[in-house]
Design an enzyme around this catalytic site. Sequence first.
Site, PDB file in Angstrom:
ATOM      1  CG  HIS A 122      55.195  -6.576   3.634  1.00 15.98           C
ATOM      2  ND1 HIS A 122      54.360  -6.274   4.687  1.00 15.98           N
ATOM      3  CD2 HIS A 122      56.331  -7.050   4.205  1.00 15.98           C
ATOM      4  CE1 HIS A 122      54.965  -6.561   5.828  1.00 15.98           C
ATOM      5  NE2 HIS A 122      56.170  -7.038   5.563  1.00 15.98           N
TER       6      HIS A 122
ATOM      7  CG  HIS B 113      61.283  -7.587   5.793  1.00 16.70           C
ATOM      8  ND1 HIS B 113      61.228  -6.792   6.910  1.00 16.70           N
ATOM      9  CD2 HIS B 113      60.053  -8.129   5.649  1.00 16.70           C
ATOM     10  CE1 HIS B 113      60.014  -6.867   7.448  1.00 16.70           C
ATOM     11  NE2 HIS B 113      59.273  -7.666   6.697  1.00 16.70           N
TER      12      HIS B 113
ATOM     13  CE  LYS C  94      54.549  -3.425   9.198  1.00 19.54           C
ATOM     14  NZ  LYS C  94      55.480  -4.444   8.712  1.00 19.54           N
TER      15      LYS C  94
ATOM     16  CG  HIS D 159      53.284  -7.211  12.477  1.00 18.89           C
ATOM     17  ND1 HIS D 159      54.202  -7.995  11.842  1.00 18.89           N
ATOM     18  CD2 HIS D 159      52.702  -8.010  13.420  1.00 18.89           C
ATOM     19  CE1 HIS D 159      54.191  -9.221  12.363  1.00 18.89           C
ATOM     20  NE2 HIS D 159      53.295  -9.245  13.335  1.00 18.89           N
TER      21      HIS D 159
ATOM     22  CG  HIS E  85      52.378  -9.814   7.182  1.00 19.64           C
ATOM     23  ND1 HIS E  85      51.684  -9.626   8.346  1.00 19.64           N
ATOM     24  CD2 HIS E  85      53.559  -9.184   7.363  1.00 19.64           C
ATOM     25  CE1 HIS E  85      52.429  -8.937   9.191  1.00 19.64           C
ATOM     26  NE2 HIS E  85      53.568  -8.655   8.617  1.00 19.64           N
TER      27      HIS E  85
ATOM     28  CG  ASP F 273      56.575 -10.523   5.530  1.00 22.34           C
ATOM     29  OD1 ASP F 273      57.476  -9.680   5.703  1.00 22.34           O
ATOM     30  OD2 ASP F 273      56.032 -11.128   6.472  1.00 22.34           O
TER      31      ASP F 273
END
Length: 351
Positions: free
Chosen positions: A13, A15, A102, A139, A177, A250
């Site tokens: 995970h 970004h 996602k 999420h 997460h 994350d």
Amino acid sequence: MQDIEITRPDDWHLHLRDGPSLQLTVNAAARVFRRVIVMPNLKPPVSTAADALAYHSRIMAAVNPALACAGFQPLMTLYLRDITEPAEITRAKAGGVVYGVKLYPAGATTNSDAGVTDITRVYPVLEEMQRIGMPLLIHGEVTDSHIDVFDREKVFIDRTMGPLLRDFPALKVVFEHITTADAAAFVAEGPATIAATITPHHLLYNRNHMLAGAVRPHFFCLPVLKRNTHQEALLAAATGGSPKFFLGTDSAPHSKHAKECAAGCAGIFNSDSAIESYAEVFDACGALERLEGFASFHGPDFYGLPRNQDRIRLRREAWEGPADAVMGSESVVPMRAGEQVAWRVVGGQQA
Ligand code: DOR
Ligand code: ZN
């Protein structure tokens, strides 16, 4: 001093952002992680097979071979929208670079406005994902304004996760997460089709770190840090050896000025100290021998991918986390800025 070796880990995970940010984000992660699951919450979102392919090329163009491990591979994801067609998933799978889809509940976090407004709207897409074996990455927070921000994950489990697993018994789901004892128990007790990622920050910190005595914006992320009893449940889940829990950093940079302001952004940049921080946490729990499973085995096993063959070496030797990192023309404050990190990476070994 103590050295350990583990199979090279992956980050399930991450970004990376886009454009000038890629130099920092890609190479900080690729320093250690062979594969990274790349989140699609760009503006505009990465929502088609063609978007994912183009983004993949931009990421690969930013890889610096002097900094990155050999064979670095971004595993792309699609951003699920109310308007996503099942055929787009089929196309993405055929394209060969997309490994997950996602689901952001609309409004849950950074760049989630284009997300799903009601999960039943995307049921036809989920049917197709279940059929072709494409994992759904969630999420897991409700977005209703009247639900307390600390309760949003728990309410999401009751309202959405439970029914979803019943309606799609063969769909692979990653609860991303996780931040609560409730989520850890839900995943541990759930079917083999559900697993969860756990971030280094939710293992290292609780909401006191963010709020006791002063507001510390660099600890603000979503889902927000919870009370210490939840942190303890996450530590038990991560270090307990269950294959349902695996590494997902994350890491999500925002510039220093976007976080240090009246309406600071959610997200913590941790790629420069992630595996080191996980090692520190596992060591503190007396569970160093379980770090390799969490960091290097459980993720690929769940996704149905091969485990890495080479290894990295970590040493118990303290260093101070750097005060900042350069991201394009901006400065970012990393997770461990000014803190002593107990472990460092000292080398690797090719397969
Ligand atoms: O803290 C977060 N930051 N949580 C998310 O879910 C998104 C991320 C980001 O993209 O900044
Ligand atoms: Zn994220």
